[in-house]
Write an enzyme that holds these catalytic residues in place. Structure first.
Site, PDB file in Angstrom:
ATOM      1  N   HIS A 108      -6.109  21.665  -3.256  1.00  0.00           N
ATOM      2  CA  HIS A 108      -6.422  21.532  -4.680  1.00  0.00           C
ATOM      3  C   HIS A 108      -7.557  22.483  -5.038  1.00  0.00           C
ATOM      4  O   HIS A 108      -8.428  22.730  -4.196  1.00  0.00           O
ATOM      5  CB  HIS A 108      -6.832  20.090  -5.021  1.00  0.00           C
ATOM      6  N   GLU A 132       0.611  15.467  -6.040  1.00  0.00           N
ATOM      7  CA  GLU A 132       2.060  15.672  -5.958  1.00  0.00           C
ATOM      8  C   GLU A 132       2.673  15.037  -4.715  1.00  0.00           C
ATOM      9  O   GLU A 132       3.867  14.767  -4.689  1.00  0.00           O
ATOM     10  CB  GLU A 132       2.385  17.175  -5.964  1.00  0.00           C
TER      11      GLU A 132
HETATM   12  N1  COA Z   1      -0.721  25.262   2.347  1.00  0.00           N
HETATM   13  C1  COA Z   1      -1.117  26.339   3.051  1.00  0.00           C
HETATM   14  N2  COA Z   1      -2.192  27.072   2.741  1.00  0.00           N
HETATM   15  C2  COA Z   1      -2.913  26.693   1.679  1.00  0.00           C
HETATM   16  C3  COA Z   1      -2.567  25.562   0.904  1.00  0.00           C
HETATM   17  C4  COA Z   1      -1.421  24.841   1.272  1.00  0.00           C
HETATM   18  N3  COA Z   1      -1.015  23.787   0.574  1.00  0.00           N
HETATM   19  N4  COA Z   1      -3.460  25.438  -0.092  1.00  0.00           N
HETATM   20  C5  COA Z   1      -4.343  26.432   0.044  1.00  0.00           C
HETATM   21  N5  COA Z   1      -3.991  27.198   1.114  1.00  0.00           N
HETATM   22  C6  COA Z   1      -4.681  28.384   1.587  1.00  0.00           C
HETATM   23  C7  COA Z   1      -4.348  29.551   0.678  1.00  0.00           C
HETATM   24  O1  COA Z   1      -3.183  30.224   1.118  1.00  0.00           O
HETATM   25  C8  COA Z   1      -5.564  30.383   0.777  1.00  0.00           C
HETATM   26  O2  COA Z   1      -5.530  31.106   1.991  1.00  0.00           O
HETATM   27  P1  COA Z   1      -5.910  32.656   2.039  1.00  0.00           P
HETATM   28  O3  COA Z   1      -7.349  32.699   1.621  1.00  0.00           O
HETATM   29  O4  COA Z   1      -5.676  33.000   3.460  1.00  0.00           O
HETATM   30  O5  COA Z   1      -4.994  33.338   1.078  1.00  0.00           O
HETATM   31  C9  COA Z   1      -6.680  29.388   0.898  1.00  0.00           C
HETATM   32  O6  COA Z   1      -6.085  28.196   1.446  1.00  0.00           O
HETATM   33  C10 COA Z   1      -7.246  29.125  -0.492  1.00  0.00           C
HETATM   34  O7  COA Z   1      -7.513  27.823  -0.676  1.00  0.00           O
HETATM   35  P2  COA Z   1      -8.006  27.294  -2.090  1.00  0.00           P
HETATM   36  O8  COA Z   1      -8.985  28.260  -2.681  1.00  0.00           O
HETATM   37  O9  COA Z   1      -8.393  25.876  -1.961  1.00  0.00           O
HETATM   38  O10 COA Z   1      -6.662  27.337  -2.921  1.00  0.00           O
HETATM   39  P3  COA Z   1      -6.463  27.589  -4.466  1.00  0.00           P
HETATM   40  O11 COA Z   1      -7.534  26.932  -5.241  1.00  0.00           O
HETATM   41  O12 COA Z   1      -6.239  29.028  -4.698  1.00  0.00           O
HETATM   42  O13 COA Z   1      -5.087  26.856  -4.667  1.00  0.00           O
HETATM   43  C11 COA Z   1      -3.500  25.181  -4.883  1.00  0.00           C
HETATM   44  C12 COA Z   1      -4.984  25.504  -4.956  1.00  0.00           C
HETATM   45  C13 COA Z   1      -3.253  23.779  -5.344  1.00  0.00           C
HETATM   46  C14 COA Z   1      -2.729  26.163  -5.761  1.00  0.00           C
HETATM   47  C15 COA Z   1      -3.059  25.350  -3.401  1.00  0.00           C
HETATM   48  O14 COA Z   1      -3.762  24.429  -2.595  1.00  0.00           O
HETATM   49  C16 COA Z   1      -1.577  25.209  -3.220  1.00  0.00           C
HETATM   50  O15 COA Z   1      -0.843  26.187  -3.414  1.00  0.00           O
HETATM   51  N6  COA Z   1      -1.091  23.987  -2.832  1.00  0.00           N
HETATM   52  C17 COA Z   1       0.335  23.792  -2.682  1.00  0.00           C
HETATM   53  C18 COA Z   1       0.997  23.594  -4.036  1.00  0.00           C
HETATM   54  C19 COA Z   1       0.669  22.250  -4.635  1.00  0.00           C
HETATM   55  O16 COA Z   1       0.699  21.225  -3.976  1.00  0.00           O
HETATM   56  N7  COA Z   1       0.395  22.279  -5.935  1.00  0.00           N
HETATM   57  C20 COA Z   1       0.057  21.083  -6.688  1.00  0.00           C
HETATM   58  C21 COA Z   1      -1.388  21.102  -7.087  1.00  0.00           C
HETATM   59  S1  COA Z   1      -1.890  19.578  -7.814  1.00  0.00           S
END
Ligand code: COA
Length: 366
Positions: free
Chosen positions: A250, A308
């Site tokens: 998140h 989710e």
């Molecule tokens: N699975 C694998 N890797 C993940 C991840 C996940 N669910 N969530 C974050 N990461 C990784 C990213 O790939 C990124 O890695 P990198 O720096 O090597 O590219 C790193 O963790 C960044 O983390 P963070 O800054 O916390 O993520 P964000 O704020 O950019 O993204 C979300 C937040 C929700 C978009 C992300 O966690 C995600 O894509 N989750 C899966 C989709 C999901 O469940 N969405 C519903 C949200 S309520």
């Protein structure tokens, strides 16, 4: 321009809001002064509509008024179905909603928010029925909004535990700070545009897999893993392939999303009836394994289950097809979007951030 940029607008405050507070470090969500746990356990969807739109917990009389207004809005939306052309024939329900909601006309803010909330529920159910070549089921005005959502899908009035479980879901996801779709709605409202345009834009933002599009893939993941012993190898293969684990991580929460816990409890209440015990056991095992693997790869990020994850388990348990998971999210979040549109209007200032130009300069001047 030398100002620092904030990728993804991390940590940038764009509004003062009286609607909700998300405390990502402590895993707390407060909506108009009430914790999300309180709302999930004690409120109805009608209560949270009144709370968000009017600012206070409703009296019994006010709750009945909201229920009657939403019932009328569902009937009005149902009457519109024949005039929507091919809007609800889209292969993806969020695309259908985006087109169908665009047929509404904005009038005034109190009317718009009720009309939009009624319409999304009716359009989503009609889309699902059309997918299986069944005609839409008319709303029943005496039912609660949650019970009628299920009734319009299946054609039968749901047993109370199922209606209560969906009600819990609708209360849980109704509002959540300055998330991407809410910000989108506020940007549109800040231009002086109408509420329908703001909500159509918000639906577009919610549709993306990084925002509201995750719960369908969560269920696909649980199906693909099948049994708990397969979780580790399946998740490792996904991560090695560079794919994200849906339902985990998140932008704001650095602990488990409090809505994941609330929805896990609501799903547990259906254990053995709507939600098979094995499904819950599998979900918990996958969550544990995903958390462990993500902690190994991203020790500083604290990637835990988000809303989710158990949305998928709960909505599947009450009989909602996975193609409708994101639309059900929209059916609830529209209430928060509309409250933000109204709040943004009181600010009265155009949202217009800046950018840093990194393209070529002085071309064609030689
Ligand atoms: N699975 C694998 N890797 C993940 C991840 C996940 N669910 N969530 C974050 N990461 C990784 C990213 O790939 C990124 O890695 P990198 O720096 O090597 O590219 C790193 O963790 C960044 O983390 P963070 O800054 O916390 O993520 P964000 O704020 O950019 O993204 C979300 C937040 C929700 C978009 C992300 O966690 C995600 O894509 N989750 C899966 C989709 C999901 O469940 N969405 C519903 C949200 S309520």
């Amino acid at each position: 321009m030398s100002a620092p940029t904030a990728s993804g607008l991390d940590g940038i405050v764009v509004a003062h809001t009286a609607l909700s507070e998300v405390d990502g470090d402590h895993g707390q969500l407060v909506i108009r002064g009430y914790s999300v746990e309180t709302l999930v356990e004690r409120a109805t969807f009608e209560d949270v509509c009144a709370l968000l739109w009017n600012g206070v917990w409703p009296s019994a009389h006010e709750r009945a008024d909201v229920q009657a207004e939403l019932a009328k809005a569902r009937e009005d939306a149902f009457a519109m179905l024949p005039s929507l052309g091919g809007a609800l024939g889209a292969p993806d329900c969020m695309e259908g909603l985006r087109a169908a909601v665009g047929h509404l006309r904005s009038a005034n803010s109190a009317g718009d928010r009720v009309r939009l909330t009624g319409a999304i529920a009716v359009f989503a159910a009609a889309w699902a029925r059309a997918q299986v070549r069944q005609s839409p089921v008319p709303p029943q005005p005496l039912l609660s909004h949650a019970a009628d959502c299920l009734q319009m899908l299946s054609g039968t009035v749901p047993d109370p535990p199922y209606a209560r479980a969906l009600d819990a879901y609708l209360c849980c996801v109704v509002e959540h700070g300055m998330n991407a779709s809410t910000f989108t709605a506020r940007v549109v409202a800040s231009t002086g545009s109408d509420a329908v345009s703001a909500i159509v834009a918000a639906i577009g933002a919610l549709k993306g897999p990084l925002h509201g599009g995750a719960p369908g893939p969560v269920l696909d993941m649980l199906d693909a893993i099948g049994t708990a012993p397969h979780a580790r190898s399946w998740l490792e293969a996904e991560l090695t392939a560079g794919r994200r684990i849906m339902g985990m991580g998140h932008r704001i929460y650095r602990v488990r999303d409090p809505r994941a816990a609330a929805l896990e409890r609501a799903a547990t209440a259906l254990e053995g009836s709507g939600v098979p015990a094995e499904r819950l056991l599998l979900a918990r095992a996958v969550e544990r394994e995903a958390e462990r693997l993500l902690a190994g790869r991203y020790p500083d990020r604290h990637l835990r289950a988000n809303v989710e994850f158990y949305t998928a388990v709960l909505l599947d348990g009450v009989g909602i097809p996975r193609t409708l998971f994101s639309p059900m999210f929209a059916a609830s979040r529209v209430v928060g979007w509309c409250a933000h549109v109204d709040e943004q209007r009181t600010v009265g200032r155009l949202i217009r951030p800046a950018s840093v130009y990194v393209g070529p300069v002085a071309l064609g001047t030689a």
